[in-house]
Design an enzyme around this catalytic site. Sequence first.
Site, PDB file in Angstrom:
ATOM      1  CG  ASP A 105      13.678  16.252  24.911  1.00  0.00           C
ATOM      2  OD1 ASP A 105      12.598  15.776  25.327  1.00  0.00           O
ATOM      3  OD2 ASP A 105      14.747  16.080  25.516  1.00  0.00           O
ATOM      4  CD  GLU A 166      19.103  11.947  22.398  1.00  0.00           C
ATOM      5  OE1 GLU A 166      20.293  11.916  22.769  1.00  0.00           O
ATOM      6  OE2 GLU A 166      18.167  11.464  23.063  1.00  0.00           O
TER       7      GLU A 166
END
Length: 427
Positions: A105, A166
Amino acid sequence: MTLKKHLIVSFLLFSILISCKASDEENVHQKIEHQTNEIFDSLVKIRRDFHEYPELAGNEKRTSKIVAEYLSNLGLEVKTGFAGHGVIGILRGGKEGKNIAWRADMDALPNDMLDGVPYKSKIEGVQHGCGHDVHMAIGLGIAEVLAKNKESIKGTLYFIFQPEEETFVGAKNIVDNSLFSEMNLDEIYALHVTALPVGQIMVKPNELYAYQKRIKMKFNNKFSKEDAEILYKEIRNKTMRKKDGSSPWEIPKAFDSEIGLVNPNTIFKDYLFMEENFMIDSDDESLDIQAYLYETNQSNLQNILPKIEEIIENSIYKDKFISVSYIQENPTVLNDEKLTNNAVNTLTKIYGENAIVMDYGQIPYFNDDFYYYQKEISGVYFLLGGSNAEKGITAMNHAPNFRVDEECIRIAVKSFSSLILERSNSK
């Protein structure tokens, strides 16, 4: 040649072949370790660059450009411009085989927490306070090492650099993209750096985190804030399930060697609690109590709302009660049991009994959208230690002065390059 001599010669030849095969396997992993050491300093450098120039979810433009260029320079086929700023590097092996992916990520957090490193964020209000900069460096390192061992790889490897983790939408956006179905993946892997001892790799089959639900209890305008404080405390106490004397909401204890996740009798197993703090939202018509709850047992989730409703209906506030509901229900990481056990056995075989430790609990508060990949294909998500007590480094995610001992990058690249290579050659 007599039959006895023939059998002896055949046995010796077979033993030599087996020995050579074992030696080849040992040599390739020794080579991986050597190659990892060679690129380690460059990976630290790029990690620090990511750390200095973090980008929020949906804005990973600079980050994705650097990632794409790095992968392209390795000779990988690179796909960009999908699911936002997503990047995929494609490494085709020397022979036909499985399609395996590694996910990293890319996004940072919106905060200005204390960051006591010389390469701290230069972007006001944005910071890599969760470790995604480390994840990207590891992903690039694995891609580089495996690119150097292309002829030993069967099938095709995909290195997915994902935006918007997120905000919990990045993985779903990638899975919903046509490119994902074209990859036809057999397996997928990922990790998250956290406050375990540096380089320690931890995993468990099935749920890695607790189920997290955001709950809303709605009352009429005759219900006061003082009433809310009294009632919420009662609901929290009556719904709570935990080991006697334990406090599973104290997250640092999850990494304690005696009561934490590495202990089969950890306090982070079989619990339900609502967070101590809650939010009150009121207007002229009503007053709402909102809070998060954490449950380790999926089968219990259906009983929580009826239990809360029962507590309220038996209280002095029942005439002011309107409704109770979940207003946010993110899924949780769910490791494939067979694939997890295979990974544990593989890493242990290559790097010894201390290469990986088992997790016996479930962590509250944290989560990851990696589940959306696991919903479609078998996948395993690992925890990687980044703390070093001797150096005063604590890799507690989303906390002030979150820091990482960068030695974890070396250990992760070496370990997971070996794992993926072995998985690519498995049936």
